[in-house]
Design an enzyme around this catalytic site. Sequence first.
Site, PDB file in Angstrom:
ATOM      1  N   HIS A  46       0.837  -1.205   0.000  1.00  0.00           N
ATOM      2  CA  HIS A  46       0.000   0.000   0.000  1.00  0.00           C
ATOM      3  C   HIS A  46       0.875   1.260   0.000  1.00  0.00           C
ATOM      4  O   HIS A  46       0.640   2.192  -0.771  1.00  0.00           O
ATOM      5  CB  HIS A  46      -0.927  -0.019   1.228  1.00  0.00           C
ATOM      6  CG  HIS A  46      -1.531   1.302   1.567  1.00  0.00           C
ATOM      7  ND1 HIS A  46      -2.479   1.926   0.774  1.00  0.00           N
ATOM      8  CD2 HIS A  46      -1.317   2.134   2.619  1.00  0.00           C
ATOM      9  CE1 HIS A  46      -2.814   3.078   1.332  1.00  0.00           C
ATOM     10  NE2 HIS A  46      -2.132   3.232   2.440  1.00  0.00           N
ATOM     11  N   HIS A  70       4.167   7.137   5.060  1.00  0.00           N
ATOM     12  CA  HIS A  70       2.997   7.861   5.570  1.00  0.00           C
ATOM     13  C   HIS A  70       2.221   7.133   6.674  1.00  0.00           C
ATOM     14  O   HIS A  70       1.519   7.768   7.447  1.00  0.00           O
ATOM     15  CB  HIS A  70       2.063   8.276   4.416  1.00  0.00           C
ATOM     16  CG  HIS A  70       1.160   7.186   3.934  1.00  0.00           C
ATOM     17  ND1 HIS A  70       1.523   6.303   2.950  1.00  0.00           N
ATOM     18  CD2 HIS A  70      -0.093   6.829   4.314  1.00  0.00           C
ATOM     19  CE1 HIS A  70       0.537   5.451   2.737  1.00  0.00           C
ATOM     20  NE2 HIS A  70      -0.458   5.746   3.552  1.00  0.00           N
ATOM     21  N   GLU A  74       1.473   6.020  12.400  1.00  0.00           N
ATOM     22  CA  GLU A  74       0.163   5.581  12.872  1.00  0.00           C
ATOM     23  C   GLU A  74       0.121   4.088  13.178  1.00  0.00           C
ATOM     24  O   GLU A  74      -0.477   3.672  14.161  1.00  0.00           O
ATOM     25  CB  GLU A  74      -0.916   5.913  11.827  1.00  0.00           C
ATOM     26  CG  GLU A  74      -2.297   5.794  12.438  1.00  0.00           C
ATOM     27  CD  GLU A  74      -3.396   5.712  11.396  1.00  0.00           C
ATOM     28  OE1 GLU A  74      -3.113   5.899  10.205  1.00  0.00           O
ATOM     29  OE2 GLU A  74      -4.537   5.450  11.800  1.00  0.00           O
ATOM     30  N   ASP A  75       0.746   3.297  12.330  1.00  0.00           N
ATOM     31  CA  ASP A  75       0.535   1.849  12.413  1.00  0.00           C
ATOM     32  C   ASP A  75       1.672   1.046  13.028  1.00  0.00           C
ATOM     33  O   ASP A  75       1.593  -0.175  13.097  1.00  0.00           O
ATOM     34  CB  ASP A  75       0.254   1.283  11.002  1.00  0.00           C
ATOM     35  CG  ASP A  75      -1.076   1.792  10.461  1.00  0.00           C
ATOM     36  OD1 ASP A  75      -1.900   2.215  11.278  1.00  0.00           O
ATOM     37  OD2 ASP A  75      -1.267   1.764   9.230  1.00  0.00           O
ATOM     38  N   ASP A 137      -3.295   8.605  -0.772  1.00  0.00           N
ATOM     39  CA  ASP A 137      -3.618   7.518   0.161  1.00  0.00           C
ATOM     40  C   ASP A 137      -5.072   7.089  -0.031  1.00  0.00           C
ATOM     41  O   ASP A 137      -5.396   5.914  -0.161  1.00  0.00           O
ATOM     42  CB  ASP A 137      -3.370   8.031   1.589  1.00  0.00           C
ATOM     43  CG  ASP A 137      -3.716   7.010   2.652  1.00  0.00           C
ATOM     44  OD1 ASP A 137      -3.266   5.856   2.517  1.00  0.00           O
ATOM     45  OD2 ASP A 137      -4.428   7.371   3.603  1.00  0.00           O
ATOM     46  N   ASP A 257     -24.923  15.660 -23.881  1.00  0.00           N
ATOM     47  CA  ASP A 257     -23.567  15.510 -23.393  1.00  0.00           C
ATOM     48  C   ASP A 257     -22.662  15.583 -24.599  1.00  0.00           C
ATOM     49  O   ASP A 257     -22.478  14.619 -25.320  1.00  0.00           O
ATOM     50  CB  ASP A 257     -23.488  14.186 -22.632  1.00  0.00           C
ATOM     51  CG  ASP A 257     -22.110  13.617 -22.584  1.00  0.00           C
ATOM     52  OD1 ASP A 257     -21.195  14.364 -22.221  1.00  0.00           O
ATOM     53  OD2 ASP A 257     -21.967  12.434 -22.913  1.00  0.00           O
TER      54      ASP A 257
END
Length: 480
Positions: A46, A70, A74-75, A137, A257
């Site tokens: 990821h 990134h 956090e993880d 992200d 359109d």
Amino acid sequence: MDLEELLKKFREYSKQDTTVLEYAWNYSSEAHRAQKRASGEKYFMHCAAVTEILLDYKMDLETVAAGLLHDVLEDTAIPHETFRKEFGEEIYTLVAGVTKIETLKFSSRDEAQAENWRKMILATAKDIRVIVIKLADRLHNMRTLNFLTREKQLEISHETISLYAPLAQRLGIFQLKSELEDLSFKYLHPDEYQSLLAKAQLRYAKREKLLEDFKTELEKHLAGAQIPHRVLSRAKNLYSIYRKMQRQQKPFEEIQDSLGVRIITDTVINCYALLGTVHSVFKPVAGSFTDYIAVPKMNLYQSLHTSVMAASGEIIEIQVRTEEMHRTSEYGIAAHWRYKLGEKGADRHLDEKLNWLRQWIEWLQDISSPREFIESFKTDLELDQIFIFTPKGEVKPLPVDATPLDFAYAIHSDVGDTCIGAKVNNKMVRLDQPLKSGDICEIITRKNSSPKKDWLVLVKTAGARSHIRKHLREHGQPEE
Ligand code: MN
């Protein structure tokens, strides 16, 4: 993407030393070693995928490194201080900014979103690259959303379409905005999405021929003119067609359109020259011409817009722009970060252009309730703008339905505060009369006059509302 590919992609547009990228790659891969995504693949995939998106936008060294890292704060258990020492202040600030947005959790969903977003915008008052990383992200998370539960899919898609896509739009990153919208649309309304996709594919296959005819005709008239150019057909945004169907309460078959074509050339002068050629070959549709080169949109967008009638009777919408304008329209603010690399003067230029963003952030700091924040956020993000002129010919972009009061505050807060009347095209009007693009508006002021409470319902912009509130507060007249 492996490390080799990353370095190769980065070196295609930058000469900066890549040691930190190699280090960040290994550091992040090691830090996330034990983690897996819902898809079952390694979590670090990821991080690499998010970084690849940032490379597509040709972001600078620090942003690319921060993309790899990134989710580390956090993880994983790595302390902030350790990370800061390892990568330095700039990369740390970017990653900490992204982390802060992700870690805030509140009980009510509405409030949670609003508060996260407020924090996020405020954090980026200093550095807009945090938003670009966050958008990359979110894009990768949307691309891999099929691995989550239906409930999660709906929740994330809803958030993406109501907050992230408008933000990408506001920053002018249209490519990313369209993909976020179409992915959200796919999960929020799966049946409508599939049926629309099938119909649209059918329609656009037929149009290839029309586009070819148009190109041939144009080439014939440009032969010998020595104007470098290329013609692109416009990518379709399914969600915007869907919205149009809903707005007009019509099925796809009845949606007007038109075929969209872009002509890209080298200089501004040649944009006008090409436009002249187009108009001499094809009949322009009355009232369709807009010059966003002379008067750019707030998100920096520039192009000449016109619509012409093809020999077959179909309407073709044409945008004429330079290569640089094209980059800006696809990548928005992200396109400008690359000019930071080694070009000193370019920075100040961008800074001036981004003034609206700074001003916007200042207004937001004045807004106290999350709900109100969301409201003003949505209003100010509206795509449609009108352009209003001062009697001296100065132009101010405003949202659709803005009133003379909004215009007064757009000139200066003192003008707004002391406004007692307004003339539009030389006629006196009420302060709540909606303005139209091209109106010349003159604000009449009186010294010592001050804002009224009921003005709050007359204005459409967050800026005006915030100034009125501030004045009322400071003069002992809070709203309630
Ligand atoms: Mn992430």
